[in-house]
Design a protein around this motif. Structure first.
Motif, PDB file in Angstrom:
ATOM      1  N   UNK B   1       0.843  -1.201   0.000  1.00 45.59           N
ATOM      2  CA  UNK B   1       0.000   0.000   0.000  1.00 45.59           C
ATOM      3  C   UNK B   1       0.879   1.252   0.000  1.00 45.59           C
ATOM      4  N   UNK B   2       1.871   1.256   0.887  1.00 51.52           N
ATOM      5  CA  UNK B   2       2.730   2.423   0.993  1.00 51.52           C
ATOM      6  C   UNK B   2       3.542   2.604  -0.291  1.00 51.52           C
ATOM      7  N   UNK B   3       4.064   1.481  -0.765  1.00 56.01           N
ATOM      8  CA  UNK B   3       4.830   1.519  -2.024  1.00 56.01           C
ATOM      9  C   UNK B   3       3.975   2.067  -3.154  1.00 56.01           C
ATOM     10  N   UNK B   4       2.748   1.621  -3.151  1.00 52.03           N
ATOM     11  CA  UNK B   4       1.840   2.007  -4.212  1.00 52.03           C
ATOM     12  C   UNK B   4       1.671   3.518  -4.245  1.00 52.03           C
ATOM     13  N   UNK B   5       1.446   4.124  -3.074  1.00 53.30           N
ATOM     14  CA  UNK B   5       1.204   5.568  -3.076  1.00 53.30           C
ATOM     15  C   UNK B   5       2.487   6.327  -3.440  1.00 53.30           C
ATOM     16  N   UNK B   6       3.643   5.759  -3.053  1.00 52.54           N
ATOM     17  CA  UNK B   6       4.912   6.376  -3.465  1.00 52.54           C
ATOM     18  C   UNK B   6       5.029   6.370  -4.985  1.00 52.54           C
ATOM     19  N   UNK B   7       4.682   5.208  -5.528  1.00 48.63           N
ATOM     20  CA  UNK B   7       4.773   5.037  -6.967  1.00 48.63           C
ATOM     21  C   UNK B   7       3.855   6.035  -7.668  1.00 48.63           C
ATOM     22  N   UNK B   8       2.655   6.206  -7.102  1.00 50.44           N
ATOM     23  CA  UNK B   8       1.693   7.122  -7.696  1.00 50.44           C
ATOM     24  C   UNK B   8       2.240   8.546  -7.652  1.00 50.44           C
ATOM     25  N   UNK B   9       2.787   8.919  -6.500  1.00 47.87           N
ATOM     26  CA  UNK B   9       3.346  10.265  -6.380  1.00 47.87           C
ATOM     27  C   UNK B   9       4.455  10.460  -7.403  1.00 47.87           C
ATOM     28  N   UNK B  10       5.305   9.430  -7.522  1.00 44.02           N
ATOM     29  CA  UNK B  10       6.419   9.528  -8.475  1.00 44.02           C
ATOM     30  C   UNK B  10       5.890   9.673  -9.897  1.00 44.02           C
ATOM     31  N   UNK B 170     -17.507  -9.788  -9.809  1.00 45.67           N
ATOM     32  CA  UNK B 170     -16.224  -9.134  -9.552  1.00 45.67           C
ATOM     33  C   UNK B 170     -16.244  -8.438  -8.194  1.00 45.67           C
ATOM     34  N   UNK B 171     -15.050  -8.160  -7.680  1.00 48.49           N
ATOM     35  CA  UNK B 171     -14.990  -7.407  -6.420  1.00 48.49           C
ATOM     36  C   UNK B 171     -15.358  -5.954  -6.694  1.00 48.49           C
ATOM     37  N   UNK B 172     -15.594  -5.193  -5.635  1.00 51.09           N
ATOM     38  CA  UNK B 172     -15.982  -3.789  -5.793  1.00 51.09           C
ATOM     39  C   UNK B 172     -14.993  -2.997  -6.628  1.00 51.09           C
ATOM     40  N   UNK B 173     -13.706  -3.154  -6.296  1.00 54.70           N
ATOM     41  CA  UNK B 173     -12.680  -2.420  -7.030  1.00 54.70           C
ATOM     42  C   UNK B 173     -12.650  -2.825  -8.496  1.00 54.70           C
ATOM     43  N   UNK B 174     -12.798  -4.126  -8.731  1.00 53.00           N
ATOM     44  CA  UNK B 174     -12.822  -4.608 -10.121  1.00 53.00           C
ATOM     45  C   UNK B 174     -14.032  -4.071 -10.857  1.00 53.00           C
ATOM     46  N   UNK B 175     -15.177  -4.013 -10.153  1.00 54.53           N
ATOM     47  CA  UNK B 175     -16.389  -3.504 -10.799  1.00 54.53           C
ATOM     48  C   UNK B 175     -16.212  -2.043 -11.194  1.00 54.53           C
ATOM     49  N   UNK B 198     -14.901   6.292  -3.536  1.00 53.24           N
ATOM     50  CA  UNK B 198     -15.464   6.439  -2.189  1.00 53.24           C
ATOM     51  C   UNK B 198     -16.078   5.136  -1.676  1.00 53.24           C
ATOM     52  N   UNK B 199     -16.375   4.194  -2.584  1.00 50.53           N
ATOM     53  CA  UNK B 199     -16.936   2.930  -2.106  1.00 50.53           C
ATOM     54  C   UNK B 199     -15.882   1.819  -2.122  1.00 50.53           C
ATOM     55  N   UNK B 200     -14.605   2.201  -2.296  1.00 49.96           N
ATOM     56  CA  UNK B 200     -13.563   1.177  -2.448  1.00 49.96           C
ATOM     57  C   UNK B 200     -12.626   1.145  -1.253  1.00 49.96           C
ATOM     58  N   UNK B 201     -11.997  -0.009  -1.051  1.00 49.03           N
ATOM     59  CA  UNK B 201     -11.021  -0.120   0.026  1.00 49.03           C
ATOM     60  C   UNK B 201      -9.700   0.483  -0.434  1.00 49.03           C
ATOM     61  N   UNK B 202      -8.746   0.697   0.482  1.00 49.89           N
ATOM     62  CA  UNK B 202      -7.511   1.421   0.134  1.00 49.89           C
ATOM     63  C   UNK B 202      -6.725   0.791  -1.012  1.00 49.89           C
ATOM     64  N   UNK B 203      -6.669  -0.525  -1.079  1.00 48.02           N
ATOM     65  CA  UNK B 203      -5.876  -1.153  -2.138  1.00 48.02           C
ATOM     66  C   UNK B 203      -6.536  -0.945  -3.493  1.00 48.02           C
ATOM     67  N   UNK B 204      -7.854  -1.135  -3.541  1.00 48.83           N
ATOM     68  CA  UNK B 204      -8.582  -0.902  -4.786  1.00 48.83           C
ATOM     69  C   UNK B 204      -8.476   0.560  -5.184  1.00 48.83           C
ATOM     70  N   UNK B 205      -8.520   1.455  -4.194  1.00 48.65           N
ATOM     71  CA  UNK B 205      -8.384   2.885  -4.453  1.00 48.65           C
ATOM     72  C   UNK B 205      -7.037   3.179  -5.108  1.00 48.65           C
ATOM     73  N   UNK B 206      -5.975   2.594  -4.540  1.00 44.65           N
ATOM     74  CA  UNK B 206      -4.641   2.830  -5.091  1.00 44.65           C
ATOM     75  C   UNK B 206      -4.570   2.381  -6.544  1.00 44.65           C
ATOM     76  N   UNK B 207      -5.228   1.257  -6.842  1.00 40.15           N
ATOM     77  CA  UNK B 207      -5.211   0.757  -8.222  1.00 40.15           C
ATOM     78  C   UNK B 207      -5.910   1.725  -9.164  1.00 40.15           C
TER      79      UNK B 207
END
Ligand SMILES: Nc1ncnc2c1ncn2[C@@H]1O[C@H](COP(=O)(O)OP(=O)(O)O)[C@@H](O)[C@H]1O
Ligand SMILES: [Mg+2]
Lengths: 374, 273
Positions: B1-10, B170-175, B198-207
């Motif tokens: 999760x943390x890596x993901x947000x770093x990657x996004x910022x980068x 599918x899961x919420x994030x996938x949907x 807003x309806x997704x969990x943090x990992x799905x949000x990062x994706x």
């Protein structure tokens, strides 16, 4: 810790008692209704079933389902032996036994033969009624729920439709009799005396003379009668489709009609089918409207004969027999034990027919539901 | 999760200073839900640049969704909705002009909703929906569009073996990513997203966030978000709204490091909202 210190000890016992009493009485009410229904159904089945079968092979009384009502001839001979025989059979028998002694002969109307005509008539009435009612009803429901606004006039129209559902069926019957039997337009070769108004088109006339007592008039009358129920139920099921589907469809560049076709109607289908079940069970049992608009008692040939011999228009404008009306006719017969099998058999067959319609629609609905879950 | 947000910022840093031409021009727009009695949007002007992510932030009820839904004329579906003043130009065309067809507009300006709303159809049928509406029937074209859209939405690997299965499995994030795929399948110029995470969990949000940074290379993205972290992570420009007015609109780094207006500062530092 001893029991008296239990912090969760149940205290207010009267609350529980009241709850038990409440649940108990709901239960009793439910089972009472079930019991009544079972009693009625059991009674009809018990009395009607014997008519469906016979003592010699093939044991099923196919004649009951494949032939029309007939007169039952009853008499006794010199020794006092009782005889009874359907009319046609009697003629043959009489030719073969011209010398037989026939004492006290009498005829019981409708007490022999079967219910094929009424059965087919009712099936046709229900079928065409539902085709008409569903095509008009779904269109109206789509217009009401998707196209027209929410103004005061529209809510008045809605209220009127809702109220129409409560109008007694005899009122619809008279309306249908007046409009469809006596005033509806038809294309004819020569104008009937009773025509309200006619003008010629080519070699024929368009005459407002009605369709007479006919399958078409009956179906239309029944359709008008169930329309309020169908419209209201269809509109509700259209509204119940999640807003998200519509929005998603519009956002992808669909027109309103495309959205309705692809993203709303398919998901309203289970509700529409439920409405159809309700409609069918109501229509199939109605007697008053068809008595005035569609049925005749002296009808003897099968509906299909008109189609073969005279074509489509003759098929739709012929009068038909109908099962509820036939039962009514049977019920008014003079009391005679020999009339009973037909009375009971017809009633049971009618019950099965209505249940069959409902059962098929429910099966259909469940299949659609299984395919569409959200 | 943390890596993901770093990657996004980068990722977002690398493309921060690109040339930008204006795609959407909002010019003093006023909007009312009740035929003009009260204004929900009170004269908003902003220019939204091409191939960037523009975030709309502000306390709830301030009119972010309303503005977003003006951009593809979704508000047309509400009887009593009315544009009270101003104009919106997209690709130089006034979208309320008589000769503009809202249906054609929406093919160019797609929308992803807060609550993911795939149709209860197969994954394939969901993605193909928009094209089929436009009359595309040829299987090879549909197949190709479905695959490309699902790849674009980073859903291909998860979905390629179950294209015929119901999207609701599918899961919420996938949907939600499927909804994005469905939107990009019609190749719009602009994608509007109303709180897509807003309806997704943090990992799905990062994706989904990662996906947006990918997508802006091809599309112009306008996103409403209630999460200031999200706005700062993914957007190039940020607009802060308050009570139907645009308080401040500037580059995201400017808004989040040195806002010019006191209200903006209060809001992003969490003092109200
Ligand atoms: N369909 C609608 N009809 C009437 N009023 C609405 C409708 N949608 C939103 N509003 C009102 O408009 C205002 C702005 O709403 P919205 O744009 O949804 O805010 P946000 O997305 O910023 O939370 C709110 O006061 C809301 O109550
Ligand atoms: Mg909102």
């Amino acid at each position: 810790m001893n029991a008296s210190e239990n912090p969760f000890e149940s205290k207010r016992n009267w609350t529980k008692l009241r709850e038990k009493l409440g649940v108990g009485s709901f239960g009793i009410a439910t089972y009472f209704i079930l019991f009544c229904a079972a009693l009625i159904f059991g009674q009809i089945a018990y009395k009607g079933l014997p008519t469906f079968f016979k003592s010699e092979a093939p044991y099923v009384n196919t004649e009951f389902f494949t032939s029309n009502p007939e007169i039952l001839r009853v008499w006794h001979d010199a020794e006092g032996n009782k005889f009874s025989m359907p009319d046609k059979k009697f003629d043959v028998w009489r030719r073969d036994n011209p010398d037989a002694v026939i004492l006290d002969p009498h005829a019981l109307n409708y007490s022999a033969g079967g219910i094929a005509g009424p059965l087919i008539g009712t099936a046709l009435l229900v079928l065409f009624c539902m085709i008409i009612a569903l095509s008009i009803g779904i269109s109206a429901a789509i217009y009401l729920s998707e196209y027209c606004g929410k103004g005061r006039i529209m809510s008045m129209i809605r209220l009127s439709i809702l109220n129409l559902a409560g109008v007694p069926s005899i009122v619809f019957a008279l309306f249908g009799w007046g409009i469809f039997c006596h005033a509806a337009p038809a294309i004819v070769d020569h104008v009937d005396e009773r025509s309200l108004f006619a003008f010629s088109i080519g070699s024929n006339y368009l005459s407002f003379q009605g369709w007479g007592t006919s399958l078409l008039a009956g179906s239309c009358t029944l359709a008008i009668m169930v329309l309020p129920v169908i419209i209201t139920a269809c509109e509700e099921s259209l509204r119940a489709v999640p807003k998200g589907f519509r929005e998603a469809s519009f956002a992808l560049g669909s027109s309103q009609w495309q959205t309705i076709r692809k993203a709303v109607l398919p998901y309203a289908l289970p509700g529409i089918l439920t409405a159809t079940v309700l409609g069918i069970t109501r229509v199939a049992g109605e007697t008053a409207p068809i008595m005035l608009t569609a049925t005749s008692t002296d009808k003897t040939d099968m509906p299909m004969q008109a189609l073969q011999n005279e074509g489509v228009w003759a098929f739709f404008t012929q009068s038909v027999q109908a099962l509820p009306f036939h039962i009514y006719t049977l019920a008014k017969l003079p009391d005679d034990p020999l009339s009973k099998p037909m009375q009971n058999g017809a009633t049971f067959a009618f019950l099965l027919l209505v249940m069959g319609f409902a059962f098929v629609s429910i099966l259909l609905r469940n299949r659609v539901r299984k395919k569409l879950k959200w | 999760m943390h890596d993901m947000s770093k990657k996004i910022t980068a990722l977002s840093k690398t493309t921060k200073n690109r040339e930008a031409s204006t795609v959407i021009e909002v010019d003093d727009i006023g909007f009312s839900y009740d035929l003009g009695k009260t204004e929900t949007l009170k004269g908003i002007s902003m220019e939204i640049p091409k191939n960037q992510v523009t975030a709309l932030i502000g306390p709830s009820g301030c009119g972010k969704s309303t503005l977003l839904r003006c951009l593809n004329r979704m508000n047309d579906l509400i009887d009593t909705a009315k544009i009270t003043r101003g104009a919106i130009r997209i690709l130089g065309q006034d979208i309320h002009a008589a000769e503009v067809d809202a249906i054609e507009l929406r093919k160019q300006v797609g929308m992803v909703f807060q609550k993911y709303n795939p149709f209860p159809k197969s994954i394939y049928d969901n993605v193909a929906y928009g094209l089929r509406i436009q009359g595309v029937k040829k299987k090879s074209i549909l197949d190709e569009a479905v695959e490309r859209s699902l790849r674009n939405a980073a859903l291909w690997d998860e979905a390629k073996d179950r294209l015929k299965d119901s999207a609701l499995g599918l899961s919420g994030g996938q949907q939600q990513r499927l909804c994005i795929a469905r939107t990009i399948a019609v190749r719009p110029k602009v994608i509007l997203m109303d709180e897509p995470c807003s309806a997704l969990d943090p990992i799905a949000t990062a994706k989904v966030e990662e996906l947006m940074l990918e997508l802006r290379k091809e599309f112009t993205i306008v996103i409403v978000t209630h999460s200031m972290q999200q706005a700062s992570r993914i957007s190039d420009r940020t607009a802060f709204f308050y009570l139907g007015e645009l308080v401040e609109y500037a580059s995201t780094s400017h808004i989040f490091t040195s806002p010019s207006v006191k209200q903006t500062e209060d809001y992003i530092s969490g003092r109200f909202g």
